[in-house]
Design a protein around this motif. Structure first.
Motif, PDB file in Angstrom:
ATOM      1  N   THR A 128      29.508  33.724  54.021  1.00 32.52           N
ATOM      2  CA  THR A 128      31.447  34.202  53.545  1.00 32.52           C
ATOM      3  C   THR A 128      31.845  33.859  52.444  1.00 32.52           C
ATOM      4  O   THR A 128      31.930  34.948  51.142  1.00 32.52           O
ATOM      5  CB  THR A 128      31.898  33.343  55.088  1.00 32.52           C
ATOM      6  N   GLN A 129      31.093  32.586  51.713  1.00 34.50           N
ATOM      7  CA  GLN A 129      32.031  31.904  50.237  1.00 34.50           C
ATOM      8  C   GLN A 129      30.865  33.238  49.301  1.00 34.50           C
ATOM      9  O   GLN A 129      31.942  33.568  48.299  1.00 34.50           O
ATOM     10  CB  GLN A 129      31.313  31.179  50.288  1.00 34.50           C
ATOM     11  N   TYR A 130      29.227  34.140  49.450  1.00 38.69           N
ATOM     12  CA  TYR A 130      29.030  34.513  47.998  1.00 38.69           C
ATOM     13  C   TYR A 130      29.352  36.086  48.907  1.00 38.69           C
ATOM     14  O   TYR A 130      28.404  36.953  48.046  1.00 38.69           O
ATOM     15  CB  TYR A 130      27.304  34.051  48.218  1.00 38.69           C
ATOM     16  N   ASN A 131      30.078  36.166  49.737  1.00 38.50           N
ATOM     17  CA  ASN A 131      30.331  37.518  50.364  1.00 38.50           C
ATOM     18  C   ASN A 131      28.616  38.571  50.129  1.00 38.50           C
ATOM     19  O   ASN A 131      28.519  39.167  49.738  1.00 38.50           O
ATOM     20  CB  ASN A 131      31.281  38.730  49.645  1.00 38.50           C
ATOM     21  N   PHE A 132      27.966  38.381  51.784  1.00 41.09           N
ATOM     22  CA  PHE A 132      27.078  38.726  52.088  1.00 41.09           C
ATOM     23  C   PHE A 132      27.381  39.979  52.541  1.00 41.09           C
ATOM     24  O   PHE A 132      26.310  41.219  52.490  1.00 41.09           O
ATOM     25  CB  PHE A 132      26.252  37.837  53.199  1.00 41.09           C
ATOM     26  N   GLY A 133      28.516  39.724  53.345  1.00 37.45           N
ATOM     27  CA  GLY A 133      28.208  41.499  53.398  1.00 37.45           C
ATOM     28  C   GLY A 133      29.432  41.633  55.156  1.00 37.45           C
ATOM     29  O   GLY A 133      28.337  40.796  55.335  1.00 37.45           O
ATOM     30  N   GLU A 134      30.392  42.745  54.660  1.00 36.97           N
ATOM     31  CA  GLU A 134      30.733  42.228  56.716  1.00 36.97           C
ATOM     32  C   GLU A 134      29.833  42.614  57.249  1.00 36.97           C
ATOM     33  O   GLU A 134      29.673  41.623  58.652  1.00 36.97           O
ATOM     34  CB  GLU A 134      31.750  43.435  57.011  1.00 36.97           C
ATOM     35  N   LEU A 135      28.767  43.213  57.386  1.00 37.32           N
ATOM     36  CA  LEU A 135      27.715  43.771  58.883  1.00 37.32           C
ATOM     37  C   LEU A 135      26.530  42.146  59.033  1.00 37.32           C
ATOM     38  O   LEU A 135      26.939  41.796  59.275  1.00 37.32           O
ATOM     39  CB  LEU A 135      26.821  45.040  58.226  1.00 37.32           C
ATOM     40  N   ILE A 136      26.192  41.285  57.423  1.00 33.26           N
ATOM     41  CA  ILE A 136      25.606  40.666  57.652  1.00 33.26           C
ATOM     42  C   ILE A 136      26.512  38.975  57.941  1.00 33.26           C
ATOM     43  O   ILE A 136      25.766  38.880  58.609  1.00 33.26           O
ATOM     44  CB  ILE A 136      24.888  40.075  56.135  1.00 33.26           C
ATOM     45  N   LYS A 137      26.918  39.009  57.473  1.00 35.00           N
ATOM     46  CA  LYS A 137      28.613  38.365  57.632  1.00 35.00           C
ATOM     47  C   LYS A 137      28.224  37.639  59.655  1.00 35.00           C
ATOM     48  O   LYS A 137      28.939  36.684  60.422  1.00 35.00           O
ATOM     49  CB  LYS A 137      29.539  37.726  56.716  1.00 35.00           C
ATOM     50  N   ARG A 138      28.631  39.452  60.182  1.00 35.45           N
ATOM     51  CA  ARG A 138      28.877  39.621  62.126  1.00 35.45           C
ATOM     52  C   ARG A 138      27.421  39.033  61.950  1.00 35.45           C
ATOM     53  O   ARG A 138      27.419  38.160  63.459  1.00 35.45           O
ATOM     54  CB  ARG A 138      29.315  40.742  61.820  1.00 35.45           C
ATOM     55  N   VAL A 139      26.431  39.149  61.976  1.00 33.02           N
ATOM     56  CA  VAL A 139      25.441  38.452  62.155  1.00 33.02           C
ATOM     57  C   VAL A 139      25.424  36.806  62.496  1.00 33.02           C
ATOM     58  O   VAL A 139      25.001  36.767  63.087  1.00 33.02           O
ATOM     59  CB  VAL A 139      24.050  39.516  61.754  1.00 33.02           C
ATOM     60  N   PHE A 140      25.671  36.122  61.319  1.00 37.94           N
ATOM     61  CA  PHE A 140      26.183  35.162  60.645  1.00 37.94           C
ATOM     62  C   PHE A 140      26.693  33.976  62.257  1.00 37.94           C
ATOM     63  O   PHE A 140      26.452  33.424  62.828  1.00 37.94           O
ATOM     64  CB  PHE A 140      25.701  34.613  59.917  1.00 37.94           C
ATOM     65  N   GLN A 141      27.591  34.815  62.025  1.00 36.74           N
ATOM     66  CA  GLN A 141      28.523  34.499  63.010  1.00 36.74           C
ATOM     67  C   GLN A 141      28.697  34.892  64.348  1.00 36.74           C
ATOM     68  O   GLN A 141      28.638  33.872  65.174  1.00 36.74           O
ATOM     69  CB  GLN A 141      30.088  34.918  62.349  1.00 36.74           C
ATOM     70  N   GLU A 142      27.443  35.616  64.505  1.00 43.73           N
ATOM     71  CA  GLU A 142      27.208  36.076  66.487  1.00 43.73           C
ATOM     72  C   GLU A 142      26.837  34.957  66.084  1.00 43.73           C
ATOM     73  O   GLU A 142      26.534  33.944  67.648  1.00 43.73           O
ATOM     74  CB  GLU A 142      26.808  37.427  66.126  1.00 43.73           C
ATOM     75  N   GLN A 143      25.519  34.614  65.281  1.00 43.07           N
ATOM     76  CA  GLN A 143      24.179  33.771  65.887  1.00 43.07           C
ATOM     77  C   GLN A 143      25.693  32.069  65.900  1.00 43.07           C
ATOM     78  O   GLN A 143      24.977  31.668  67.226  1.00 43.07           O
ATOM     79  CB  GLN A 143      23.231  33.365  64.726  1.00 43.07           C
TER      80      GLN A 143
END
Length: 554
Positions: A295-310
């Motif tokens: 989130t801090q480094y703004n990986f992109g919404e799709l990539i962030k969603r992968v981390f959040q779902e994990q």
């Protein structure tokens, strides 16, 4: 949906840029250098035109698509061969008067370094070969069996290229290099490529539904490799973008979480409910830290969603286990630091691309074109014997200098006291073959020796009659008498009986097979399936595990 799936398959993987160079016409400076050289070659004008054209291709190469990266890789490899030949052809000329090659830093393009050295030019190209391989790996569709396998191979070849490059850099003695060609950067990138290759292996195993016990070992190795990359990144972190470091850190945290997530299942099966909760609590914490970085480094919404779902899945697993323990089992939850460290299983290695192992034939100067094959063979009586060396790693120092004037078997012209080769070779020895492959010139033999590791078998021809009338294997460690004999050419070589150290006999096939089956069983595979896989792969444990994982065999 397709974009999201692709994001999952490429989640947080890193490549790095190829190096860039300035235009450098070679025709005039190389013609002047050729005039200074003692050795003359009939095809010098044609060679100058050839290398000049290829270097311009190097300058204009790009790697923005997979097709471009493939073409760029081949261009860099071809020019790297020509640069090696040029270094041989123009030796003896005062290159600094006519020519310097300037290359920009792949991490900081505003920084550049120039050297009057074809080897420097070659090594910059080898860095770009590794960059192209990393790009190709990150652009494979890892959602397919073939795609993840190709990505894994590309990452391993990138690591192998960096390992090969690191060896050449250390041998070159060059200083004042850009950050990307520093030992620290090369070592860091090599660890990163292996981490990402192991990550590919984990992703396939997870998708194939392998047991949590196996996934825990694979994830533990991914976490360890990312941790190694993180530590190696430290000294040069200020010279590399924050985003690059963030990707490394987020993966380090995510796979630290995943290893404990999978290990918690083993505690559940062993009815160790408190330990299960401890592992899952830690997994939630580490995955949360990974989400914060994304989130801090703004990986992109799709990539962030992968981390959040994990993270959400881990929280859900933790909450369920915690509820069961609080209401039913009421076991004490120990600090995770008191639990035994998790076992790791490395499934990848640095693989040198075959193009880097190909022999490069050096031309013969006109004055020496009458040389014939085997012209290095010593006059008078000789004997041939097999020498065995053990090289613990490809980067280990052999400490031998070979010389030839063409494609003949090379002769040993120098030995380092701290090198491995001095254990079995002497000055004046002729290297006939390496691991049963005939030596054709010193360049090819040196490249082969540099790339090998483990036991190396050398066929050597030495002046003088064989000791006791029979050739025997060379020793692993020469005695002081042997060293004195080497220093006095007139003294015949000592009897082999003085220093022979025979290795213990190898284990039988049955014993080796049983040990390999046992190793695969500890990874969660069945005995019968493991035995069949080992027979198909001729006893190679890593290949057998790969085969079992591909087939999804429990």
């Amino acid at each position: 949906p397709h974009a999201r799936a692709l994001a999952r398959r490429r989640r947080a993987m890193l490549a790095f840029a190829i190096k860039q160079t300035l235009a450098k016409p070679l025709a005039t400076p190389l013609a002047k250098m050729a005039e200074e050289c003692a050795d003359k070659y009939a095809d010098t004008p044609a060679f100058i035109d050839l290398i000049d054209g290829w270097r311009e291709r190097v300058r204009t190469s790009t790697a923005h698509t997979s097709a471009e990266a493939q073409q760029c890789k081949q261009t860099m490899l071809e020019y790297a061969k020509l640069a090696r030949v040029a270094s041989h052809r123009f030796r003896g000329a005062s290159m600094s008067k006519y020519l310097k090659f300037e290359w920009r830093d792949a991490f900081a393009p505003d920084s550049a370094v120039a050297h009057p050295d074809f080897n420097f030019d070659r090594m910059a190209c080898l860095f770009s070969v590794a960059a192209c391989l990393a790009f190709l790996a990150t652009h494979e569709d890892r959602g397919t069996a073939e795609g993840v396998k190709a990505a894994c191979l590309y990452f391993q070849q990138a690591a192998g290229t960096l390992l090969f490059l690191g060896g050449e850099l250390r041998e070159s003695g060059l200083v004042q290099l850009t950050t990307d060609l520093s030992n620290e950067a090369i070592d860091m990138l090599q660890s990163l490529m292996l981490a990402q290759a192991q990550k590919c292996f984990y992703e396939k195993a997870e998708r194939d539904g392998l047991k949590d016990s196996i996934l825990a070992k694979l994830a533990a190795e991914v976490a360890a490799l990312y941790q190694e990359t993180h530590l190696k990144l430290g000294p040069i972190k200020h010279l590399i973008s924050d985003g690059f470091s963030a990707i490394v850190d987020s993966n380090r945290l995510m796979f630290d979480s995943r290893q404990h997530y999978h290990a918690a299942q083993a505690h559940l099966e062993a009815l160790e409910y408190g330990k299960q909760v401890a592992r899952l609590e830690y997994a939630v914490q580490r995955m949360g830290e990974a989400v914060n970085i994304a989130t801090q480094y703004n990986f992109g919404e799709l990539i962030k969603r992968v981390f959040q779902e994990q993270h959400s899945r881990t929280v859900q697993k933790r909450d369920g286990a915690k509820k069961d323990n609080d209401l039913i089992y009421t076991e004490k939850v120990p600090p995770v630091a008191t639990l035994p460290p998790l076992e790791r299983k490395l499934m990848v290695k640095a693989i040198t691309p075959p193009e880097l192992l190909e022999s490069v034939e050096m031309p013969e100067p006109m004055a020496k074109q009458a040389a014939v094959m085997g012209s290095n063979l010593p006059a008078g009586p000789t004997h041939t014997f097999e020498a065995k060396l053990y090289k613990p790693a490809a980067a280990a120092k052999l400490g031998v200098t070979l010389t030839s004037y063409g494609g003949e078997a090379p002769i040993v012209t120098a030995l380092s006291d701290d090198g491995i080769a001095q254990q079995a070779l002497k000055l004046g020895d002729v290297l006939v073959s390496v691991n049963s492959v005939a030596c054709a010139g010193h360049e090819a033999a040196t490249s082969t020796l540099r790339a090998l590791s483990g036991e190396i078998k050398l066929l050597v021809q030495r002046a003088g009659l064989p000791p006791d009338g029979a050739a025997k294997p060379a020793t692993a460690a020469p005695s002081s008498e042997t060293r004195e004999a080497e220093a006095a050419p007139a003294t015949p070589p000592p009897a082999f009986s003085e220093a022979v150290s025979m290795p213990p006999p190898p284990p039988s096939f049955e014993d080796a097979l049983a040990a390999s089956v046992s190793q695969l069983e500890t990874m969660g595979f069945g005995k019968e399936a493991a035995t069949e896989a080992l027979k198909k792969t001729q006893g190679n444990v890593e290949a057998a595990a790969d085969l079992l994982l591909q087939d999804g065999v429990p």
